[in-house]
Scaffold this motif. Structure first.
Motif, PDB file in Angstrom:
ATOM      1  N   LEU A 133       0.493  17.355   0.713  1.00  0.00           N
ATOM      2  CA  LEU A 133       0.602  15.895   0.755  1.00  0.00           C
ATOM      3  C   LEU A 133       0.880  15.296  -0.619  1.00  0.00           C
ATOM      4  O   LEU A 133       0.940  14.082  -0.769  1.00  0.00           O
ATOM      5  N   SER A 134       1.079  16.157  -1.606  1.00  0.00           N
ATOM      6  CA  SER A 134       1.184  15.688  -2.985  1.00  0.00           C
ATOM      7  C   SER A 134       2.341  14.723  -3.195  1.00  0.00           C
ATOM      8  O   SER A 134       2.216  13.738  -3.934  1.00  0.00           O
ATOM      9  N   PHE A 135       3.486  14.980  -2.546  1.00  0.00           N
ATOM     10  CA  PHE A 135       4.650  14.115  -2.798  1.00  0.00           C
ATOM     11  C   PHE A 135       4.613  12.836  -1.965  1.00  0.00           C
ATOM     12  O   PHE A 135       5.504  11.998  -2.058  1.00  0.00           O
ATOM     13  N   LEU A 136       3.569  12.679  -1.147  1.00  0.00           N
ATOM     14  CA  LEU A 136       3.399  11.461  -0.345  1.00  0.00           C
ATOM     15  C   LEU A 136       2.272  10.591  -0.888  1.00  0.00           C
ATOM     16  O   LEU A 136       1.832   9.643  -0.237  1.00  0.00           O
ATOM     17  N   ASN A 137       1.838  10.862  -2.096  1.00  0.00           N
ATOM     18  CA  ASN A 137       0.629  10.243  -2.631  1.00  0.00           C
ATOM     19  C   ASN A 137       0.742   8.735  -2.813  1.00  0.00           C
ATOM     20  O   ASN A 137      -0.274   8.034  -2.842  1.00  0.00           O
ATOM     21  N   GLU A 138       1.953   8.202  -2.952  1.00  0.00           N
ATOM     22  CA  GLU A 138       2.115   6.759  -3.134  1.00  0.00           C
ATOM     23  C   GLU A 138       2.271   6.009  -1.820  1.00  0.00           C
ATOM     24  O   GLU A 138       2.488   4.795  -1.822  1.00  0.00           O
ATOM     25  N   LEU A 139       2.150   6.699  -0.697  1.00  0.00           N
ATOM     26  CA  LEU A 139       2.207   6.062   0.612  1.00  0.00           C
ATOM     27  C   LEU A 139       0.806   5.859   1.164  1.00  0.00           C
ATOM     28  O   LEU A 139      -0.121   6.611   0.850  1.00  0.00           O
ATOM     29  N   ARG A 140       0.665   4.867   2.013  1.00  0.00           N
ATOM     30  CA  ARG A 140      -0.634   4.571   2.631  1.00  0.00           C
ATOM     31  C   ARG A 140      -0.715   5.293   3.980  1.00  0.00           C
ATOM     32  O   ARG A 140      -0.316   4.758   5.009  1.00  0.00           O
ATOM     33  N   LEU A 141      -1.222   6.489   3.926  1.00  0.00           N
ATOM     34  CA  LEU A 141      -1.326   7.306   5.125  1.00  0.00           C
ATOM     35  C   LEU A 141      -2.726   7.186   5.727  1.00  0.00           C
ATOM     36  O   LEU A 141      -3.719   7.136   5.000  1.00  0.00           O
ATOM     37  N   GLY A 142      -2.788   7.170   7.042  1.00  0.00           N
ATOM     38  CA  GLY A 142      -4.065   7.161   7.740  1.00  0.00           C
ATOM     39  C   GLY A 142      -4.362   8.550   8.260  1.00  0.00           C
ATOM     40  O   GLY A 142      -3.928   8.910   9.357  1.00  0.00           O
ATOM     41  N   LEU A 143      -5.057   9.345   7.460  1.00  0.00           N
ATOM     42  CA  LEU A 143      -5.286  10.747   7.789  1.00  0.00           C
ATOM     43  C   LEU A 143      -6.741  11.005   8.143  1.00  0.00           C
ATOM     44  O   LEU A 143      -7.651  10.414   7.562  1.00  0.00           O
TER      45      LEU A 143
END
Length: 451
Positions: free
Chosen positions: A314-324
């Motif tokens: 998930l490192s390259f998605l770190n600037e997105l607001r994900l609901g995990l």
């Protein structure tokens, strides 16, 4: 500042089975995809297990929208009742599909970051009106940035296998013993790989389909070469659910894998070591010794095959607001359907855009990556996911919410999925009732924990 985001492409990360299916579904909906693949060919990860046969037949691993794209090219769908290897899947379906998509697929292009243009994850102002910005690194090291209307991450989990340690971290000594540890099912038809395991004592750590496959392969090798022995290391005990659904599995080839693993133990080609959660890997001359959290030590082995699952990068998605989900690292709405802490029945309800949505609009994790750390993913599940997402992106919410898939059941029902039920737990009689204990195999020396 930019053209309306709807005029921008939808970026799909990964040219594997689900990523290419997403592209086909988008094309069918009149949405322009751009597929970014870090490897040099379609199905790059699949090709790394090209020797392994799928337990789903051809009829269940070809996406309907992809088949429509391929049909005008003269492509002939393989016999739906036969079972492809990973190599077959890549060469006979995935690569032709990528070829049809043409310049919509870019190879040797690694997505290194995704964000909203001009907005890090902290900024609220006009966030949903900004396009996505995707940073890419090409094979020559050159970097570039593209903008997108939506992002579908189908990059999978193949590149991040889980380690040996029972606590989710590498066992002590695991890294330094890396030359004798593999995280893949071995291709024993390759002479070099066969020589690595022939006549050797190999520990197989894991309890899923990959571990079953490795045990079956090593059992065949043991029949042909003397002194070849497998040690099957399980974190749990052995129960009626350990070997899958067997003949009750609606995917017969999947059930057969579990039966093959059981036969490997029953026939004496593998000793099963239960309740063993590895804490350390120690060197003993040229061999390795596995040490459990409770202090038990296995007799030395020559090789270790670690098949304890995968986890998402998930490192390259770190600037997105994900609901995990905090446990599985899967989308929060999907987690209750697949969480092995809650059930191990193997039956997952079809799901789509609703369960895969995040606080960040128009970004989706699909395919194996959507399952986070959960197991038992099927290609059909991914195809249904991207069909629903493509419909939603096209504004067809009725189709997005409609279920168009019936998944085969595993025939497995019982117990907590990660640890055995505590002694004396009451049986509910339902899907998750504790299974009866199954006695298998021959007794192992007391020093190895028995069977």
């Amino acid at each position: 500042m930019n053209a309306p985001t709807t005029a921008l492409p939808t970026v799909v990360i990964g040219a594997g089975p689900v990523g290419l299916a997403a592209a086909a579904q988008l094309v069918e909906r009149g949405i322009e995809p751009l597929v970014l693949e870090a490897g040099t060919a379609a199905g790059n990860a699949v090709r790394e297990w090209s020797h392994v046969r799928l337990f789903s037949p051809w009829a269940e691993v070809v996406d309907p929208a992809a088949e429509k794209l391929l049909a005008p090219t003269g492509w002939v769908k393989p016999d739906g009742a036969t079972y492809p290897t990973g190599g077959d899947w890549a060469e006979k379906y995935l690569q032709p599909l990528a070829d049809v998509l043409g310049d919509r697929v870019r190879f040797s292009a690694t997505a290194t970051g995704v964000s909203r243009q001009g907005r890090d994850r902290v900024v609220d102002a006009d966030r949903d009106q900004q396009p996505f910005t995707v940073h890419i690194q090409n094979a020559d090291g050159a970097e570039q940035r593209i903008t997108a209307h939506a992002v579908i991450d189908a990059s999978g989990t193949w590149s991040t296998p889980s380690p040996i340690g029972g606590d989710g971290l590498p066992a002590l000594g695991e890294r330094t013993a890396g030359e004798r540890i593999s995280y893949r099912v071995p291709d024993l038809k390759d002479p070099a790989v066969r020589a690595r395991y022939a006549g050797k004592r190999t520990a197989v750590i894991g309890s899923g389909a990959s571990a079953f496959t490795a045990l079956a392969y090593l059992a065949d090798l043991a029949k042909a070469t003397q002194e070849t022995q497998a040690i099957w290391v399980l974190r749990r005990g052995i129960s009626g659910a350990t070997f899958g659904g067997g003949e009750a599995d609606q995917l017969p080839a999947r059930g057969a894998l579990g039966l093959a693993a059981k036969a490997a133990v029953d026939d004496g080609h593998a000793d099963a070591i239960t309740g063993f959660r590895t804490d350390a890997v120690e060197k003993s001359g040229e061999r390795l010794v596995l040490v459990a959290e409770d202090g038990r030590r296995l007799d030395p082995v020559d090789e270790v095959i670690v098949l304890t699952g995968f986890r998402p990068d998930l490192s390259f998605l770190n600037e997105l607001r994900l609901g995990l989900d905090e446990r599985l690292q899967s989308p929060a709405e999907l987690a209750p359907l697949i969480d092995p802490n809650q059930h191990s029945c193997g039956t997952v309800y079809p799901h789509g855009v609703k369960e895969l949505s995040h606080p960040e609009q128009n970004v989706y994790l699909v395919g194996m990556k959507s399952y986070g750390r959960a197991p038992t993913f099927l290609a059909m599940t991914g195809y249904e996911q991207v069909r629903s997402i493509a419909a939603s992106l096209a504004g067809d919410q009725e189709a997005a919410e409609r279920v168009e898939l019936t998944l085969p059941e595993t025939g497995v029902c019982g117990g907590a999925g990660l640890f055995d039920e505590p002694a004396g737990a009451e049986e509910s009689g339902g899907c998750c009732a504790a299974p009866a204990t199954l006695q298998i195999g021959i007794a192992a020396p007391a020093t190895t924990g028995g069977c």
